[in-house]
Design a protein around this motif. Sequence first.
Motif, PDB file in Angstrom:
ATOM      1  N   LEU B  13       0.846  -1.192   0.000  1.00 29.44           N
ATOM      2  CA  LEU B  13       0.000   0.000   0.000  1.00 29.44           C
ATOM      3  C   LEU B  13       0.883   1.245   0.000  1.00 29.44           C
ATOM      4  O   LEU B  13       0.697   2.171  -0.786  1.00 29.44           O
ATOM      5  N   TRP B  14       1.881   1.226   0.889  1.00 31.60           N
ATOM      6  CA  TRP B  14       2.805   2.368   0.998  1.00 31.60           C
ATOM      7  C   TRP B  14       3.532   2.582  -0.327  1.00 31.60           C
ATOM      8  O   TRP B  14       3.706   3.709  -0.778  1.00 31.60           O
ATOM      9  N   HIS B  15       3.948   1.477  -0.946  1.00 28.64           N
ATOM     10  CA  HIS B  15       4.663   1.553  -2.204  1.00 28.64           C
ATOM     11  C   HIS B  15       3.855   2.349  -3.235  1.00 28.64           C
ATOM     12  O   HIS B  15       4.377   3.274  -3.870  1.00 28.64           O
ATOM     13  N   TYR B  16       2.558   1.996  -3.346  1.00 27.75           N
ATOM     14  CA  TYR B  16       1.750   2.695  -4.347  1.00 27.75           C
ATOM     15  C   TYR B  16       1.399   4.109  -3.894  1.00 27.75           C
ATOM     16  O   TYR B  16       1.363   5.038  -4.708  1.00 27.75           O
ATOM     17  N   ALA B  17       1.185   4.281  -2.604  1.00 26.97           N
ATOM     18  CA  ALA B  17       0.901   5.628  -2.102  1.00 26.97           C
ATOM     19  C   ALA B  17       2.089   6.547  -2.368  1.00 26.97           C
ATOM     20  O   ALA B  17       1.932   7.710  -2.760  1.00 26.97           O
ATOM     21  N   PHE B  18       3.291   5.994  -2.187  1.00 33.07           N
ATOM     22  CA  PHE B  18       4.505   6.782  -2.422  1.00 33.07           C
ATOM     23  C   PHE B  18       4.601   7.193  -3.887  1.00 33.07           C
ATOM     24  O   PHE B  18       4.926   8.327  -4.212  1.00 33.07           O
ATOM     25  N   ARG B  19       4.284   6.238  -4.774  1.00 32.12           N
ATOM     26  CA  ARG B  19       4.303   6.562  -6.209  1.00 32.12           C
ATOM     27  C   ARG B  19       3.315   7.687  -6.522  1.00 32.12           C
ATOM     28  O   ARG B  19       3.612   8.597  -7.278  1.00 32.12           O
ATOM     29  N   LEU B  20       2.153   7.596  -5.911  1.00 33.34           N
ATOM     30  CA  LEU B  20       1.121   8.599  -6.142  1.00 33.34           C
ATOM     31  C   LEU B  20       1.613   9.974  -5.676  1.00 33.34           C
ATOM     32  O   LEU B  20       1.478  10.970  -6.378  1.00 33.34           O
ATOM     33  N   LEU B  21       2.222   9.967  -4.472  1.00 30.06           N
ATOM     34  CA  LEU B  21       2.749  11.215  -3.906  1.00 30.06           C
ATOM     35  C   LEU B  21       3.771  11.831  -4.861  1.00 30.06           C
ATOM     36  O   LEU B  21       3.701  13.028  -5.198  1.00 30.06           O
ATOM     37  N   CYS B  22       4.704  10.994  -5.345  1.00 28.42           N
ATOM     38  CA  CYS B  22       5.731  11.505  -6.262  1.00 28.42           C
ATOM     39  C   CYS B  22       5.071  12.024  -7.543  1.00 28.42           C
ATOM     40  O   CYS B  22       5.492  13.061  -8.080  1.00 28.42           O
ATOM     41  N   GLY B  23       4.044  11.322  -8.000  1.00 30.13           N
ATOM     42  CA  GLY B  23       3.331  11.761  -9.197  1.00 30.13           C
ATOM     43  C   GLY B  23       2.770  13.156  -9.001  1.00 30.13           C
ATOM     44  O   GLY B  23       2.904  14.029  -9.871  1.00 30.13           O
ATOM     45  N   LEU B  24       2.179  13.392  -7.814  1.00 27.70           N
ATOM     46  CA  LEU B  24       1.605  14.708  -7.533  1.00 27.70           C
ATOM     47  C   LEU B  24       2.699  15.783  -7.510  1.00 27.70           C
ATOM     48  O   LEU B  24       2.506  16.891  -8.006  1.00 27.70           O
ATOM     49  N   ILE B  25       3.857  15.429  -6.955  1.00 23.96           N
ATOM     50  CA  ILE B  25       4.945  16.414  -6.908  1.00 23.96           C
ATOM     51  C   ILE B  25       5.416  16.734  -8.327  1.00 23.96           C
ATOM     52  O   ILE B  25       5.706  17.890  -8.651  1.00 23.96           O
ATOM     53  N   PHE B  26       5.475  15.693  -9.179  1.00 24.92           N
ATOM     54  CA  PHE B  26       5.854  15.953 -10.574  1.00 24.92           C
ATOM     55  C   PHE B  26       4.829  16.854 -11.258  1.00 24.92           C
ATOM     56  O   PHE B  26       5.202  17.723 -12.049  1.00 24.92           O
ATOM     57  N   VAL B  27       3.550  16.656 -10.929  1.00 28.56           N
ATOM     58  CA  VAL B  27       2.520  17.537 -11.490  1.00 28.56           C
ATOM     59  C   VAL B  27       2.770  18.979 -11.044  1.00 28.56           C
ATOM     60  O   VAL B  27       2.699  19.918 -11.835  1.00 28.56           O
ATOM     61  N   PHE B  28       3.127  19.149  -9.769  1.00 30.01           N
ATOM     62  CA  PHE B  28       3.422  20.482  -9.241  1.00 30.01           C
ATOM     63  C   PHE B  28       4.595  21.104  -9.989  1.00 30.01           C
ATOM     64  O   PHE B  28       4.608  22.295 -10.292  1.00 30.01           O
ATOM     65  N   LEU B  29       5.606  20.251 -10.298  1.00 30.03           N
ATOM     66  CA  LEU B  29       6.796  20.764 -10.979  1.00 30.03           C
ATOM     67  C   LEU B  29       6.511  21.194 -12.406  1.00 30.03           C
ATOM     68  O   LEU B  29       6.955  22.237 -12.860  1.00 30.03           O
ATOM     69  N   ILE B  30       5.791  20.335 -13.133  1.00 26.73           N
ATOM     70  CA  ILE B  30       5.708  20.537 -14.571  1.00 26.73           C
ATOM     71  C   ILE B  30       4.372  21.164 -14.984  1.00 26.73           C
ATOM     72  O   ILE B  30       4.309  21.864 -15.987  1.00 26.73           O
ATOM     73  N   GLY B  31       3.333  20.922 -14.171  1.00 28.44           N
ATOM     74  CA  GLY B  31       2.002  21.406 -14.514  1.00 28.44           C
ATOM     75  C   GLY B  31       1.944  22.885 -14.859  1.00 28.44           C
ATOM     76  O   GLY B  31       1.452  23.256 -15.923  1.00 28.44           O
ATOM     77  N   PRO B  32       2.453  23.745 -13.966  1.00 31.10           N
ATOM     78  CA  PRO B  32       2.347  25.177 -14.238  1.00 31.10           C
ATOM     79  C   PRO B  32       2.969  25.567 -15.569  1.00 31.10           C
ATOM     80  O   PRO B  32       2.473  26.465 -16.255  1.00 31.10           O
ATOM     81  N   ILE B  33       4.071  24.874 -15.939  1.00 36.45           N
ATOM     82  CA  ILE B  33       4.734  25.232 -17.192  1.00 36.45           C
ATOM     83  C   ILE B  33       3.872  24.805 -18.374  1.00 36.45           C
ATOM     84  O   ILE B  33       3.800  25.499 -19.388  1.00 36.45           O
ATOM     85  N   LEU B  34       3.185  23.658 -18.220  1.00 37.15           N
ATOM     86  CA  LEU B  34       2.345  23.187 -19.319  1.00 37.15           C
ATOM     87  C   LEU B  34       1.064  24.007 -19.449  1.00 37.15           C
ATOM     88  O   LEU B  34       0.544  24.173 -20.544  1.00 37.15           O
ATOM     89  N   VAL B  35       0.577  24.527 -18.328  1.00 39.87           N
ATOM     90  CA  VAL B  35      -0.694  25.251 -18.346  1.00 39.87           C
ATOM     91  C   VAL B  35      -0.641  26.490 -19.232  1.00 39.87           C
ATOM     92  O   VAL B  35      -1.588  26.800 -19.956  1.00 39.87           O
ATOM     93  N   ILE B  36       0.517  27.181 -19.214  1.00 40.89           N
ATOM     94  CA  ILE B  36       0.552  28.437 -19.967  1.00 40.89           C
ATOM     95  C   ILE B  36       0.533  28.220 -21.471  1.00 40.89           C
ATOM     96  O   ILE B  36       0.180  29.130 -22.214  1.00 40.89           O
ATOM     97  N   ILE B  37       0.911  27.025 -21.920  1.00 42.47           N
ATOM     98  CA  ILE B  37       0.976  26.820 -23.371  1.00 42.47           C
ATOM     99  C   ILE B  37      -0.402  26.983 -24.010  1.00 42.47           C
ATOM    100  O   ILE B  37      -0.563  27.821 -24.890  1.00 42.47           O
ATOM    101  N   PRO B  38      -1.443  26.235 -23.572  1.00 43.83           N
ATOM    102  CA  PRO B  38      -2.763  26.495 -24.161  1.00 43.83           C
ATOM    103  C   PRO B  38      -3.286  27.896 -23.866  1.00 43.83           C
ATOM    104  O   PRO B  38      -3.940  28.512 -24.720  1.00 43.83           O
ATOM    105  N   LEU B  39      -2.968  28.418 -22.675  1.00 48.14           N
ATOM    106  CA  LEU B  39      -3.478  29.754 -22.330  1.00 48.14           C
ATOM    107  C   LEU B  39      -2.966  30.823 -23.287  1.00 48.14           C
ATOM    108  O   LEU B  39      -3.644  31.827 -23.525  1.00 48.14           O
ATOM    109  N   SER B  40      -1.778  30.592 -23.859  1.00 49.51           N
ATOM    110  CA  SER B  40      -1.217  31.613 -24.740  1.00 49.51           C
ATOM    111  C   SER B  40      -1.974  31.689 -26.069  1.00 49.51           C
ATOM    112  O   SER B  40      -1.803  32.622 -26.829  1.00 49.51           O
ATOM    113  N   PHE B  41      -2.809  30.667 -26.343  1.00 44.38           N
ATOM    114  CA  PHE B  41      -3.598  30.679 -27.580  1.00 44.38           C
ATOM    115  C   PHE B  41      -5.012  31.191 -27.339  1.00 44.38           C
ATOM    116  O   PHE B  41      -5.894  31.027 -28.167  1.00 44.38           O
TER     117      PHE B  41
END
Lengths: 415, 283
Positions: B13-41
């Motif tokens: 359970l912890w193993h998958y929860a940890f993966r999920l947590l890391c996934g969310l952190i990656f979203v935090f890292l990269i999400g904001p940069i990806l969001v502006i691309i469609p917004l610029s159009f």
Amino acid sequence: MNSTNLTTADGVPLKTSLRRAQRRHRLKAVLLVTPLFAFLLVAFVLPIMDMLTRSVDNPEVITYMPQTAEALIAWNGDGLPGEAVFAAAAHDLAKGSRERTIGHVASRLNYEKGGMRSLVMKTARKAKKWESGPYRELILAADKRWREPDVWLLIKRQSAPYTLSYFLSALDLRHGSDGSIESKPAHMKIYVDLFMRTLWMSALITALCLLLGYPVAFLLATLPMRQANLLMILVLLPFWTSMLVRTTTWIAILQSQGVLNDLFVWTGLIDDANRIQMIYNKTGTIIAMTHILLPFMILPLYSVMKTIPPSYMRAARSMGATAFTAFRRVYFPQTLTGIGAGSILVFILSIGYYITPALVGGQSGRFITNFIAYHMQQSLNWGLAAAIGSLLLGVVIALYMLYNRLIGIDNMKLG
Amino acid sequence: MAPPPYATGPERLWHYAFRLLCGLIFVFLIGPILVIIPLSFNAEPYFTFTKAMIEFDPEGYSLRWYEDFFTSQAWLGAIKNSFIVAFFSTILATGLGTLAALGMSSRHMPWRVPIMAVLISPMIVPLIISAAGMFFFFSKYHLTQTYLGVILAHTALGLPFVVITVTATLTGFNHSLTRAAASLGASPARAFFKVVLPLVTPGVISGALFAFIASFDEVVVVLFIAGPEQRTIPIQMWSGIREQISPTILAVATLLVAISIGLLTVLELLRRRGERLRGLTPG
């Protein structure tokens, strides 16, 4: 056989020959570094020195009111000074007014005591018309504030070519009327609180970066290299993206008509009328800066974790440790260097950050750097800007030395 | 990657929860940069997704902010300035920095650590302090509000990146390779050009890329020492964000992200090439 007897083929003692060769190598290395070192000295070190001197430099009174400064040396500070000082002041004020240099003195004195600018400028204008003394009566008649010994004490104090008063201001202190150092009244205190806020917020940002960076670095270090390299791109892309771009993107996401608030309203989480203020305040600064500085935490952590053999953890498990104990007792202690390196780096970068707090910080999220910029560009009180900057630089250099002590500058890596 | 076979229930359970947590952190890292691309159009002058955009209505999208960018004299001037300054400061920083790195990586270099501390200091000293110092010092020699002043300042700021990257490459350099070349009859010059240079070049190029981007993205120093003639892209963005916030900035941001992706790709290719030349292969 004694080592001194060893010689090279052409009969030179080996020791001499070796020393000569090493000297040649050393000279070559030094010569290669010299151009850069000289360049940095001129383009970087001297400018920093210039800023440091400006924080104590006090040329205004002594340059533009030289006779007054000279005459005030003889005055013991008791009551009002004698006619000699008044005559000198009348002469300096008239000359300064004609040559339009008195404004420098007026602004300089105004930093120390409100109202000094108008007092000096007004009296200087009148002094131009004075033909003869007694100047004491003329000056005292020009404005009654000249009757206060404090004003003369202030001018006497500021006649010195160097001053600590900018540093005192930067620490919310000032010279009392008797010349002793006292703390400013509460409503004038700004900078100590700002320093504290900068340090506190930077500590919080560092802690958040560690909290978010540690799991990611751990994952990257334990995944097979191919997958890790792919995920690494997600860390490196933000690292390579201009921080202005990243600040802009947080404005788009967090502002009250922005993406996140729209999402909250759309999902019914909040009411359209009660949009959350997430930017132009402390929250905005902390979120945006954590995002910007996170790669600086992940990269040093990752480079340390990559060197830890996975067999250590397996060994701990095989000897009966639970996963948590194995992590706590075996893995975690080995990552402490990485934690140190990342945390100091993020903290150093954070306390010196200017752009992001200036753009998304609003009132409550401002850093001490914003006041350096304010005094450089708006109030033009460059001495105070330099003094605040010198204090900040002191903190940064102390942390830089700590970094070198703990981790070593040689081990600094990029990406 | 699946959890190890000996993992117990909660550990899985912890193993998958940890993966999920890391996934969310990656979203935090990269999400904001990806969001502006469609917004610029965005077809509307908003910083958020309009109804039409969410419904993928072509009406909701447009290139108007890009058009705005490429037809504005101010922005075009800024692009020119950014490239001029970044180009010259990169050349200066790479030249000086590579020479210095060659010296610094020698065993015979005296006072290595204190000198390295000085060479890296432009990266550590807060930009606002460097900017203030340079403003005071450069104005004495009439270097403020000139291209030369900005180029010199950016050279100083880019140097640490070159020194660090090239020194790291040279530290990993195996000196027996040059000796092997010599023993096989190569002259020192031939050994340098055929053996040393191909191995060191990736380090020099990545150092140069770092110096380039450091200059290209730099705001604070330019803000203090440049005049209206030397406005760069970041300065233009800075005043855009502070004064009249328009989605043109998002279009610029998207273009800058594209440049970052390009640089990152080049770096990754260089890294792989370097590993291959050293006989390392990714596992």
